[in-house]
Design a protein around this motif. Sequence first.
Motif, PDB file in Angstrom:
ATOM      1  N   HIS A  95       0.850  -1.191   0.000  1.00 38.26           N
ATOM      2  CA  HIS A  95       0.000   0.000   0.000  1.00 38.26           C
ATOM      3  C   HIS A  95       0.885   1.241   0.000  1.00 38.26           C
ATOM      4  O   HIS A  95       1.814   1.336   0.806  1.00 38.26           O
ATOM      5  N   ARG A  96       0.552   2.198  -0.865  1.00 41.74           N
ATOM      6  CA  ARG A  96       1.211   3.514  -0.870  1.00 41.74           C
ATOM      7  C   ARG A  96       0.124   4.580  -0.974  1.00 41.74           C
ATOM      8  O   ARG A  96      -0.632   4.595  -1.938  1.00 41.74           O
ATOM      9  N   TYR A  97       0.064   5.461   0.027  1.00 38.94           N
ATOM     10  CA  TYR A  97      -0.936   6.523   0.033  1.00 38.94           C
ATOM     11  C   TYR A  97      -0.231   7.880   0.126  1.00 38.94           C
ATOM     12  O   TYR A  97       0.697   8.054   0.917  1.00 38.94           O
ATOM     13  N   LEU A  98      -0.704   8.827  -0.652  1.00 33.12           N
ATOM     14  CA  LEU A  98      -0.274  10.218  -0.550  1.00 33.12           C
ATOM     15  C   LEU A  98      -1.479  11.055  -0.150  1.00 33.12           C
ATOM     16  O   LEU A  98      -2.521  11.029  -0.818  1.00 33.12           O
ATOM     17  N   PHE A  99      -1.334  11.802   0.921  1.00 36.55           N
ATOM     18  CA  PHE A  99      -2.433  12.596   1.464  1.00 36.55           C
ATOM     19  C   PHE A  99      -2.224  14.066   1.099  1.00 36.55           C
ATOM     20  O   PHE A  99      -1.227  14.678   1.496  1.00 36.55           O
ATOM     21  N   TYR A 100      -3.160  14.618   0.361  1.00 39.96           N
ATOM     22  CA  TYR A 100      -3.160  16.045   0.043  1.00 39.96           C
ATOM     23  C   TYR A 100      -4.298  16.711   0.817  1.00 39.96           C
ATOM     24  O   TYR A 100      -5.093  16.033   1.474  1.00 39.96           O
ATOM     25  N   SER A 101      -4.390  18.025   0.745  1.00 44.38           N
ATOM     26  CA  SER A 101      -5.405  18.735   1.527  1.00 44.38           C
ATOM     27  C   SER A 101      -6.820  18.305   1.154  1.00 44.38           C
ATOM     28  O   SER A 101      -7.703  18.237   2.013  1.00 44.38           O
ATOM     29  N   GLN A 102      -7.055  17.986  -0.119  1.00 41.82           N
ATOM     30  CA  GLN A 102      -8.402  17.628  -0.566  1.00 41.82           C
ATOM     31  C   GLN A 102      -8.563  16.144  -0.894  1.00 41.82           C
ATOM     32  O   GLN A 102      -9.679  15.620  -0.844  1.00 41.82           O
ATOM     33  N   TRP A 103      -7.448  15.482  -1.240  1.00 39.34           N
ATOM     34  CA  TRP A 103      -7.547  14.123  -1.764  1.00 39.34           C
ATOM     35  C   TRP A 103      -6.517  13.190  -1.141  1.00 39.34           C
ATOM     36  O   TRP A 103      -5.493  13.645  -0.627  1.00 39.34           O
ATOM     37  N   VAL A 104      -6.822  11.908  -1.230  1.00 36.88           N
ATOM     38  CA  VAL A 104      -5.854  10.860  -0.907  1.00 36.88           C
ATOM     39  C   VAL A 104      -5.669  10.016  -2.156  1.00 36.88           C
ATOM     40  O   VAL A 104      -6.646   9.480  -2.697  1.00 36.88           O
ATOM     41  N   GLU A 105      -4.428   9.915  -2.620  1.00 41.40           N
ATOM     42  CA  GLU A 105      -4.123   9.077  -3.778  1.00 41.40           C
ATOM     43  C   GLU A 105      -3.624   7.724  -3.279  1.00 41.40           C
ATOM     44  O   GLU A 105      -2.710   7.650  -2.462  1.00 41.40           O
ATOM     45  N   LYS A 122      -8.512   7.574  -6.145  1.00 41.86           N
ATOM     46  CA  LYS A 122      -8.388   8.833  -5.431  1.00 41.86           C
ATOM     47  C   LYS A 122      -9.694   9.082  -4.679  1.00 41.86           C
ATOM     48  O   LYS A 122     -10.770   8.993  -5.265  1.00 41.86           O
ATOM     49  N   VAL A 123      -9.595   9.364  -3.382  1.00 41.63           N
ATOM     50  CA  VAL A 123     -10.786   9.617  -2.576  1.00 41.63           C
ATOM     51  C   VAL A 123     -10.622  10.942  -1.830  1.00 41.63           C
ATOM     52  O   VAL A 123      -9.504  11.432  -1.643  1.00 41.63           O
ATOM     53  N   LYS A 124     -11.730  11.505  -1.414  1.00 46.37           N
ATOM     54  CA  LYS A 124     -11.702  12.787  -0.719  1.00 46.37           C
ATOM     55  C   LYS A 124     -11.071  12.638   0.666  1.00 46.37           C
ATOM     56  O   LYS A 124     -11.366  11.694   1.405  1.00 46.37           O
TER      57      LYS A 124
END
Length: 228
Positions: A95-105, A122-124
């Motif tokens: 699993h690799r997740y990148l968390f941005y202010s609006q989204w998680v890739e 990609k989810v909110k």
Amino acid sequence: MLRMLIALLFVVHASAETVKTDCYTVSYYFLEVAELCISYSYSNNSIKTEVTAETKGILKLFKNIRYTGGAVADRNFNTKRFFLYRKEYGTVEIHRYLFYSQWVEIVKKIIKGAQEIVEKKKVKNKGYTDPLTGSLYYYRHISENKPVKKRIFFNGKGYLIPYKNRKEVSTENGKVVYVEIDPSEMDVGGLIQPTGTWKLWIEPRRKILLKAQLKIKAGVLKIKLKKI
């Protein structure tokens, strides 16, 4: 020259990270089956967490199971990056997740023999925290008797898992905080899929896990801190 040296020492001290590592024995009934180690470090603006867990002894010859992972979050427990490698028998899951202010890739890879499946989505982002950072968040809030509000994010979903039956109990290590949680709604998968109530004993001064009793797919696991 002396002023420069003092300034340099101040900068190094201010930016240094405090690193802690706690290791646990994992028991299945009366047999020690694995070792779990969690390292975490705090700097002025981030929290970094790493975990390794693998089977040990004779069990390793028959069931070689290994987990490694890591996360980076800000000091408010908002995750920036998360990674997990899980090997159970002949299957590897990454699993690799990148968390941005609006989204998680999300990138999830499953490898079984010659077959490889890659899932991307990609989810909110609803202010999620990952399972590793989330553990530190839970231990702090449980120790301080504060409600948990952050959702733990894994496998594309966020889960709010309130704790219950909180009480202070006396042990050989002094007074500790006992709570129960039920993470069985989480889609963790594999052998460690939660199936019922988890019992946790938290050391309130350091805000770390002392021991736990976990109901999972494989049965009931007991976890105990090796050294305080």
